[in-house]
Design a protein around this motif. Structure first.
Motif, PDB file in Angstrom:
ATOM      1  N   LEU A 177       0.810  -1.227   0.000  1.00 42.74           N
ATOM      2  CA  LEU A 177       0.000   0.000   0.000  1.00 42.74           C
ATOM      3  C   LEU A 177       0.834   1.262   0.000  1.00 42.74           C
ATOM      4  N   GLY A 178       2.122   1.144   0.293  1.00 40.65           N
ATOM      5  CA  GLY A 178       2.926   2.338   0.509  1.00 40.65           C
ATOM      6  C   GLY A 178       2.712   2.861   1.917  1.00 40.65           C
ATOM      7  N   THR A 179       3.153   4.054   2.191  1.00 38.88           N
ATOM      8  CA  THR A 179       2.979   4.686   3.497  1.00 38.88           C
ATOM      9  C   THR A 179       2.168   5.965   3.342  1.00 38.88           C
ATOM     10  N   GLU A 180       1.736   6.527   4.455  1.00 40.07           N
ATOM     11  CA  GLU A 180       1.012   7.795   4.388  1.00 40.07           C
ATOM     12  C   GLU A 180       1.859   8.860   3.698  1.00 40.07           C
ATOM     13  N   GLU A 181       3.152   8.848   3.988  1.00 36.24           N
ATOM     14  CA  GLU A 181       4.044   9.859   3.404  1.00 36.24           C
ATOM     15  C   GLU A 181       4.197   9.659   1.897  1.00 36.24           C
ATOM     16  N   SER A 182       4.446   8.401   1.466  1.00 36.14           N
ATOM     17  CA  SER A 182       4.685   8.177   0.040  1.00 36.14           C
ATOM     18  C   SER A 182       3.417   8.380  -0.772  1.00 36.14           C
ATOM     19  N   VAL A 183       2.268   7.911  -0.275  1.00 36.20           N
ATOM     20  CA  VAL A 183       1.005   8.092  -0.986  1.00 36.20           C
ATOM     21  C   VAL A 183       0.624   9.571  -1.022  1.00 36.20           C
ATOM     22  N   GLY A 184       0.888  10.261   0.066  1.00 40.04           N
ATOM     23  CA  GLY A 184       0.580  11.691   0.108  1.00 40.04           C
ATOM     24  C   GLY A 184       1.393  12.504  -0.869  1.00 40.04           C
ATOM     25  N   ALA A 185       2.571  11.997  -1.236  1.00 36.84           N
ATOM     26  CA  ALA A 185       3.462  12.762  -2.119  1.00 36.84           C
ATOM     27  C   ALA A 185       3.318  12.401  -3.590  1.00 36.84           C
ATOM     28  N   LEU A 186       2.651  11.276  -3.920  1.00 41.07           N
ATOM     29  CA  LEU A 186       2.536  10.871  -5.318  1.00 41.07           C
ATOM     30  C   LEU A 186       1.699  11.871  -6.118  1.00 41.07           C
ATOM     31  N   THR A 187       2.142  12.162  -7.328  1.00 44.89           N
ATOM     32  CA  THR A 187       1.426  13.108  -8.187  1.00 44.89           C
ATOM     33  C   THR A 187       0.702  12.375  -9.310  1.00 44.89           C
ATOM     34  N   ARG A 188      -0.216  13.068  -9.920  1.00 45.39           N
ATOM     35  CA  ARG A 188      -0.950  12.492 -11.045  1.00 45.39           C
ATOM     36  C   ARG A 188       0.008  12.132 -12.167  1.00 45.39           C
ATOM     37  N   ASP A 189       1.003  12.975 -12.460  1.00 46.44           N
ATOM     38  CA  ASP A 189       1.935  12.703 -13.555  1.00 46.44           C
ATOM     39  C   ASP A 189       2.793  11.479 -13.267  1.00 46.44           C
ATOM     40  N   GLN A 190       3.194  11.282 -12.029  1.00 44.24           N
ATOM     41  CA  GLN A 190       3.966  10.090 -11.684  1.00 44.24           C
ATOM     42  C   GLN A 190       3.137   8.826 -11.928  1.00 44.24           C
ATOM     43  N   ILE A 191       1.881   8.867 -11.526  1.00 45.14           N
ATOM     44  CA  ILE A 191       1.004   7.705 -11.707  1.00 45.14           C
ATOM     45  C   ILE A 191       0.753   7.461 -13.189  1.00 45.14           C
ATOM     46  N   ALA A 192       0.566   8.508 -13.968  1.00 48.66           N
ATOM     47  CA  ALA A 192       0.327   8.362 -15.404  1.00 48.66           C
ATOM     48  C   ALA A 192       1.548   7.769 -16.103  1.00 48.66           C
ATOM     49  N   ARG A 193       2.752   8.223 -15.731  1.00 47.08           N
ATOM     50  CA  ARG A 193       3.966   7.660 -16.332  1.00 47.08           C
ATOM     51  C   ARG A 193       4.113   6.193 -15.962  1.00 47.08           C
ATOM     52  N   PHE A 194       3.800   5.846 -14.726  1.00 43.96           N
ATOM     53  CA  PHE A 194       3.869   4.461 -14.270  1.00 43.96           C
ATOM     54  C   PHE A 194       2.899   3.595 -15.089  1.00 43.96           C
ATOM     55  N   TYR A 195       1.733   4.120 -15.343  1.00 42.54           N
ATOM     56  CA  TYR A 195       0.714   3.432 -16.145  1.00 42.54           C
ATOM     57  C   TYR A 195       1.219   3.175 -17.563  1.00 42.54           C
ATOM     58  N   ARG A 196       1.745   4.192 -18.203  1.00 47.03           N
ATOM     59  CA  ARG A 196       2.215   4.038 -19.589  1.00 47.03           C
ATOM     60  C   ARG A 196       3.388   3.065 -19.674  1.00 47.03           C
ATOM     61  N   ARG A 197       4.204   3.052 -18.664  1.00 54.77           N
ATOM     62  CA  ARG A 197       5.390   2.196 -18.700  1.00 54.77           C
ATOM     63  C   ARG A 197       5.054   0.723 -18.505  1.00 54.77           C
ATOM     64  N   HIS A 198       4.120   0.420 -17.610  1.00 54.09           N
ATOM     65  CA  HIS A 198       3.921  -0.969 -17.187  1.00 54.09           C
ATOM     66  C   HIS A 198       2.682  -1.653 -17.754  1.00 54.09           C
ATOM     67  N   TYR A 199       1.828  -0.921 -18.451  1.00 51.41           N
ATOM     68  CA  TYR A 199       0.599  -1.534 -18.940  1.00 51.41           C
ATOM     69  C   TYR A 199       0.591  -1.678 -20.459  1.00 51.41           C
ATOM     70  N   ASP A 200       1.709  -2.106 -21.022  1.00 51.50           N
ATOM     71  CA  ASP A 200       1.731  -2.410 -22.444  1.00 51.50           C
ATOM     72  C   ASP A 200       1.450  -3.901 -22.634  1.00 51.50           C
ATOM     73  N   PRO A 201       1.021  -4.322 -23.834  1.00 56.57           N
ATOM     74  CA  PRO A 201       0.561  -5.705 -24.041  1.00 56.57           C
ATOM     75  C   PRO A 201       1.595  -6.781 -23.697  1.00 56.57           C
ATOM     76  N   THR A 202       2.870  -6.482 -23.814  1.00 59.11           N
ATOM     77  CA  THR A 202       3.882  -7.505 -23.525  1.00 59.11           C
ATOM     78  C   THR A 202       3.903  -7.888 -22.054  1.00 59.11           C
ATOM     79  N   ARG A 203       3.339  -7.024 -21.202  1.00 57.69           N
ATOM     80  CA  ARG A 203       3.315  -7.266 -19.757  1.00 57.69           C
ATOM     81  C   ARG A 203       1.943  -7.716 -19.258  1.00 57.69           C
ATOM     82  N   LEU A 204       0.995  -7.893 -20.176  1.00 53.74           N
ATOM     83  CA  LEU A 204      -0.378  -8.218 -19.787  1.00 53.74           C
ATOM     84  C   LEU A 204      -0.739  -9.657 -20.173  1.00 53.74           C
TER      85      LEU A 204
END
Length: 447
Positions: A177-204
């Motif tokens: 789940l992460g921690t209160e500190e790490s979740v509190g600091a995550l930004t929308r752009d960080q999550i979007a980049r993580f999504y684009r990097r890890h959700y391509d068909p070769t990994r699904l």
């Protein structure tokens, strides 16, 4: 930009599920579709597995995988968050997802006639999330509440503490789940980049089990991914199972987290084996005989004979490159030292002498029966298909699983016990420990 030349999907039998036929197709772009057909049921469980978990996070991204799991339910280019849930619930279906340290799964269970809807909705979520900034902020509070809820359950939290005790401040050692500190600091752009990097068909990996036709499912999945422009490069190959050779060297650590609870929650354990290690079958038999049911050694000794704890069990966790083995007990703080001593004595005895044939046979029977009974619904079958493909890159039939367990001998259990249980154990405890309780804990570990 012109699309790559179309390529023919590669389809092959993937084994026998004993109840039905298992087939696998690899689509252009590396997307895998694995199904098990069960004509005797009226439901289908459909899931998409991403080979990404919390171990793929940097410290700055701790909790991002689980955060993204929440966000993908919050709207796509075609559906709002309400529409995603309502269209499935309107046909009596259910949707959910879960995140682990090494993979994430999104799934729906519906009537067989509603499978096209489930395919469309889940594929839409995985390929076309808008990751709306307002939804990201709203969901942050929900995840912080989830972290708080976990903190309120020390019986669950002690497992996170145990992983941290043995694996330290590493991706595998940090909570999913992460921690209160790490979740509190995550930004929308960080999550979007993580999504684009890890959700391509070769990994699904797409999996489905129930009253279905494999070729039809493949066509529906392909159409959904093509509609989203998410099939990827035609010549891309699927990403294989994780590997590695991580060594856990922590031994003799005592990690105590003071908490105002009624019980003390204890895990005594040491490094186990990875999920690729063939000794895992013997270790599963050992774990079951030691603390896998009411007839197990620890349950009989700790609860039945002495009444020291209500809940006591053994468990294993196998990752791609390492593993953990532990014994859990929840007891009153003044009984902690005695429970710890009994657990250590049991581990030492089995490390030195192994298990008699009778206990090995009983544990194998328990594992065989629970394996079969646990696969009595389409959701469990879908889960087995996905985990097998993501973690091992192959399908092992139920008969194959049972053969592996039944092939375990007392000698094999003795060998793995001598290897695993001879490690100096570490202990993690959450509870209202006073100085005298902590002193007993250290004395018990020093013997």
């Amino acid at each position: 930009m012109p699309r790559p030349r179309a390529m023919t999907p590669r389809t092959a039998p993937a084994g026998s599920g004993d109840a039905g036929t298992v087939r696998k197709t690899v689509l252009p772009g590396g997307l895998r579709v694995v199904t098990e057909t069960l004509p005797s049921v009226r439901s289908v469980s459909f899931g998409i597995w991403a080979r990404v978990g919390s171990r793929d996070e940097t410290p700055a991204l701790a909790g991002a995988t689980h955060y993204l799991e929440h966000v993908l339910f919050k709207g796509t280019k075609r559906r709002s968050a309400l529409e995603i849930s309502s269209v499935i619930e309107a046909v009596g279906g259910e949707m959910n997802a879960f995140t682990t340290k090494e993979f994430t799964c999104y799934y729906a269970r519906v009537l067989d006639s509603d499978l096209p809807l489930a395919v469309d909705v889940v594929c839409d979520m995985l390929t076309s999330s808008v990751i709306d900034p307002a939804e990201v902020e709203a969901e942050r509070n929900v995840i912080l509440e989830e972290i708080a809820m976990t903190d309120d359950d020390p019986g669950d939290g002690v497992h996170d503490l145990f992983a941290q005790t043995l694996l330290g401040d590493t991706p595998l050692g940090r909570p999913v789940l992460g921690t209160e500190e790490s979740v509190g600091a995550l930004t929308r752009d960080q999550i979007a980049r993580f999504y684009r990097r890890h959700y391509d068909p070769t990994r699904l990996v797409v999996t489905a089990a129930g009253n279905l036709d494999h070729d039809t499912v493949v066509k529906q999945v392909r159409a959904a991914f093509e509609r989203a422009g998410a099939l990827g490069r035609a010549d891309a190959a699927p990403l294989g199972p994780r590997g590695g050779d991580r060594r856990i060297r922590t031994a003799g650590a005592v990690d105590v987290q003071e908490r105002a609870t009624e019980q003390a929650h204890l895990i005594l354990g040491m490094p186990g084996v990875s999920r690729h290690d063939e000794r895992r079958w013997a270790l599963a038999v050992l774990s079951t005989a030691l603390g896998g049911g009411m007839s197990s050694r620890l349950f009989q000794e700790v609860r039945e004979r002495r009444g020291l704890a209500y809940s006591v069990y053994a468990h294993t966790s196998g990752y791609a490159d390492c593993g953990l083995f532990g014994v859990y007990a929840g007891c009153r703080p003044d009984r902690l030292g005695e429970v710890l001593e009994i657990s250590r004595e049991s581990l030492a005895d089995i490390a030195a002498h192994g298990l008699p044939e009778e206990e090995v046979g009983r544990a194998i029977g328990q594992l065989a029966g629970s394996t079969v009974l646990g696969l009595e619904d389409t959701g469990a079958l879908m889960h087995r298909l996905g985990k097998s493909e993501v973690c091992w890159g192959e399908q092992l039939s139920v008969s194959g699983l049972l053969e592996r367990y039944r092939a375990v001998t007392p000698d094999a259990v003795r060998e793995v016990a001598a290897e695993v249980l001879s490690h100096q154990p570490s202990v993690s405890v959450i509870g209202p420990l006073k100085d005298k309780h902590t002193a007993k804990l250290h004395r018990a570990m020093a013997r």
